[in-house]
Design a protein around this motif. Structure first.
Motif, short mmCIF file in Angstrom:
data_model
loop_
_atom_site.label_atom_id
_atom_site.label_comp_id
_atom_site.label_asym_id
_atom_site.label_seq_id
_atom_site.Cartn_x
_atom_site.Cartn_y
_atom_site.Cartn_z
N ALA A 1 -8.00 85.32 37.98
CA ALA A 1 -9.78 85.63 37.61
C ALA A 1 -10.79 85.20 39.51
CB ALA A 1 -10.48 85.29 36.63
N GLU A 2 -9.86 85.68 40.02
CA GLU A 2 -10.11 85.15 41.47
C GLU A 2 -10.31 86.39 42.27
OE1 GLU A 2 -7.01 84.49 41.40
OE2 GLU A 2 -5.83 84.49 43.22
N ALA A 3 -9.54 87.85 41.92
CA ALA A 3 -9.76 89.02 42.21
C ALA A 3 -11.23 89.42 42.20
CB ALA A 3 -8.21 89.48 42.27
N VAL A 4 -11.41 89.05 40.55
CA VAL A 4 -12.69 90.30 40.82
C VAL A 4 -14.08 89.72 42.00
CG1 VAL A 4 -12.89 88.68 38.62
CG2 VAL A 4 -14.03 90.72 38.43
N MET A 5 -14.03 88.39 42.34
CA MET A 5 -15.09 88.16 42.61
C MET A 5 -15.17 89.02 43.61
SD MET A 5 -14.90 84.68 44.18
CE MET A 5 -13.00 83.67 44.83
N PHE A 6 -14.33 89.67 44.52
CA PHE A 6 -13.82 90.05 46.06
C PHE A 6 -14.32 91.57 45.86
CE2 PHE A 6 -10.95 87.41 46.90
CZ PHE A 6 -11.81 86.16 47.08
N MET A 7 -14.38 92.42 44.29
CA MET A 7 -15.04 93.93 44.07
C MET A 7 -16.22 93.98 43.18
SD MET A 7 -11.89 93.77 41.06
CE MET A 7 -10.28 93.46 41.62
N GLU A 8 -16.51 94.70 43.72
CA GLU A 8 -18.07 95.49 43.42
C GLU A 8 -18.39 95.09 41.74
OE1 GLU A 8 -19.61 99.06 45.15
OE2 GLU A 8 -17.93 99.07 46.90
N GLN A 9 -17.38 95.76 40.75
CA GLN A 9 -17.66 95.80 39.89
C GLN A 9 -17.36 94.09 39.44
OE1 GLN A 9 -14.62 97.31 37.42
NE2 GLN A 9 -15.43 96.99 35.78
N ASN A 10 -17.31 93.48 38.94
CA ASN A 10 -17.91 91.87 38.76
C ASN A 10 -17.73 91.59 37.60
OD1 ASN A 10 -20.62 92.39 38.14
ND2 ASN A 10 -21.39 90.21 39.14
N ARG A 11 -16.93 92.51 36.56
CA ARG A 11 -16.76 92.36 34.71
C ARG A 11 -15.40 91.82 34.96
NH1 ARG A 11 -21.10 93.09 32.18
NH2 ARG A 11 -22.31 93.53 32.24
N TYR A 12 -14.99 91.31 34.23
CA TYR A 12 -13.14 90.50 33.49
C TYR A 12 -12.48 92.11 33.26
CZ TYR A 12 -14.11 85.77 34.96
OH TYR A 12 -15.26 84.47 34.78
N PRO A 13 -11.45 92.53 34.23
CA PRO A 13 -10.45 93.26 33.41
C PRO A 13 -9.71 93.45 32.17
CG PRO A 13 -9.70 92.64 35.68
CD PRO A 13 -11.06 91.71 35.09
N VAL A 14 -9.69 91.87 32.29
CA VAL A 14 -8.53 91.42 30.68
C VAL A 14 -9.61 90.00 29.75
CG1 VAL A 14 -6.42 91.99 32.44
CG2 VAL A 14 -7.95 89.52 32.44
N ASN A 15 -9.19 89.97 29.19
CA ASN A 15 -9.36 89.44 28.61
C ASN A 15 -8.59 87.76 28.87
OD1 ASN A 15 -10.19 90.25 25.75
ND2 ASN A 15 -8.43 91.25 26.04
N CYS A 16 -8.83 86.20 28.18
CA CYS A 16 -8.26 85.35 28.76
C CYS A 16 -8.54 84.12 27.43
CB CYS A 16 -8.70 84.43 29.86
SG CYS A 16 -7.83 82.73 29.75
N GLN A 17 -6.95 83.85 27.17
CA GLN A 17 -7.33 82.88 25.84
C GLN A 17 -5.85 81.86 25.98
OE1 GLN A 17 -5.08 85.11 22.23
NE2 GLN A 17 -6.88 83.58 20.68
N LEU A 18 -6.22 80.50 25.34
CA LEU A 18 -5.81 79.46 25.61
C LEU A 18 -4.20 79.64 25.11
CD1 LEU A 18 -8.50 78.54 26.52
CD2 LEU A 18 -7.79 76.46 26.24
N LEU A 19 -2.83 79.12 25.66
CA LEU A 19 -1.73 79.25 24.91
C LEU A 19 -0.97 78.23 23.96
CD1 LEU A 19 0.79 81.46 27.09
CD2 LEU A 19 -0.60 82.20 24.49
N GLU A 20 -2.24 76.74 24.84
CA GLU A 20 -1.65 75.49 24.32
C GLU A 20 -3.42 74.85 24.61
OE1 GLU A 20 0.88 73.34 26.54
OE2 GLU A 20 1.37 74.69 28.16
N ALA A 21 -3.64 74.11 23.80
CA ALA A 21 -4.93 72.83 24.64
C ALA A 21 -4.65 72.44 26.13
CB ALA A 21 -5.16 71.49 23.52
N SER A 22 -5.54 73.00 26.74
CA SER A 22 -5.90 72.44 28.40
C SER A 22 -6.50 72.85 28.99
CB SER A 22 -5.84 74.34 28.44
OG SER A 22 -4.21 75.62 27.80
N GLU A 23 -6.60 72.25 30.39
CA GLU A 23 -8.00 72.09 30.98
C GLU A 23 -7.98 72.67 32.06
OE1 GLU A 23 -8.27 67.13 29.95
OE2 GLU A 23 -6.80 67.83 31.29
N ILE A 24 -9.11 73.35 32.27
CA ILE A 24 -9.14 74.52 33.11
C ILE A 24 -10.54 73.77 34.53
CG2 ILE A 24 -9.60 76.85 33.43
CD1 ILE A 24 -8.55 77.12 30.49
#
Lengths: 229, 229
Positions: free
Chosen positions: B85-108
């Motif tokens: 999700a880093e590319a979106v910070m360089f774009m004018e449109q600052n909305r995530y283009p995709v959904n993000c879900q955890l496939l296992e318990a994770s630390e992010i």
């Protein structure tokens, strides 16, 4: 020779130009050059001052280093449509880190680093647009590598399973293979996580069953079809 | 929870941080957060305002889109060490283009886009250093993809040649295969250029000879050894 606007569609396919405004592209074209060289010609040597970046229009070039024993270490083979030597224009040390030689008679588009960098410096938007584009492409390439690794490993595993079935005395569907999964993975140079992911996919596709360290083949024809994918 | 300097070595392995000065990294750490979530949790939805980018510390997440029939299209699986999700910070449109879900318990690890972008805006050197780093990585990934494609295709071709030898009535080394090269390439889904490159390598390694549309195998054991590479 200088290049014309006819090259614009080709340039737009490169990440270096896809993110520029029209007038910036025109500025780059005004300073660009089409270089025609024969097989074997050197385009630049490692250590040369880096004043240009390139896109292969036709032909193929190689980037390489010379080892201390005089041997060549090929870093990259670059074919038509690909850019090269662009990273160095963003670095403080502006010398090519590698040699570039033509692998066949080629036509190469050359662009002035100075002009490109000045466009980025005068427009943070252009820089950010380029960063967004390269970030997206980098992610895309990582996905492609994952897929290729998985595909390659699937081919090996299925191929191995089929070869084991062929030598099994009992024959026919539902053949029982008494082989440790970890041994198969090691034999085929497949990483443990990748191996587990492939087995899960084959199970979900009803091609085989896994109980403990045993693998039972359910659908031989289905497995064979995977080799042609 | 906020994160500490202990994460610096991990961050430095990401291209997003490898190119920053120490004080810029410290600034990012001051605003960063370690998010712990269970399997199945959504980290963000497509269309959400994009205020952060992420690095997976432990666990796995998936990026996906929902098709019009409600089905999921997985865009990318992201494992520990990778940013997203880093590319979106360089774009004018600052909305995530995709959904993000955890496939296992994770630390992010979550980082504020605003802080990162302000660092780049205040320092063209940081921008250029990032551009250089991503350009290099993009080239590296292209080389990796080329190698994987070549390796995969070599495995298929050698495997096919060996299977043909095994069924040849005459047996032994120096077996003669009367098969059109173009037919073999098509049968194995190998591109013509790739096929020619592999044959040239096998010839140069004295594993086989090619005359016209005929392939003569010289070194069966050498070919078999390629399957284990």
């Amino acid at each position: 020779m200088s290049i014309s606007n006819a090259f614009i569609p080709e340039l737009r396919r490169s990440h270096l130009f896809s993110c520029l405004e029209d007038d910036a592209v025109n500025k780059m074209i005004a300073t660009a050059e089409l270089i025609r060289r024969p097989l074997g010609d050197m385009l630049f040597h490692a250590g040369d001052k880096a004043e240009k970046f390139y896109i292969v229009h036709t032909g193929t070039v190689k980037l390489f280093l010379l080892a201390s024993d005089g041997g060549e270490k090929i870093i990259e083979i670059i074919q038509a449509g690909r850019s090269f030597a662009e990273a160095v224009m963003f670095m403080e040390q502006n010398r090519y880190p590698v040699n570039c030689q033509l692998l066949e008679a080629s036509e190469i588009l050359a662009f002035e680093n100075e002009t490109y960098v000045s466009i980025l410096r005068s427009s943070p938007e252009a820089s950010f647009s380029l960063l967004a584009e390269i970030s997206r492409r980098l992610h895309g390439r990582l996905v492609e590598i994952d897929n290729l690794c998985l595909h390659n490993a699937t081919y090996r595993l299925v191929n191995y399973l089929l070869s084991q079935i062929a030598t099994d005395a009992e024959g026919g569907p539902g053949i029982h293979l008494a082989i440790q999964k970890s041994d198969i993975a090691a034999r085929l140079s497949i990483q443990r996580e990748t191996f587990s992911r492939i087995l899960a996919r084959l199970k979900n596709s009803n091609l085989l069953k896994v109980s403990g360290s045993n693998i039972q083949v359910i659908d031989i024809e289905g497995l064979k079809a995977l080799l042609d994918e």
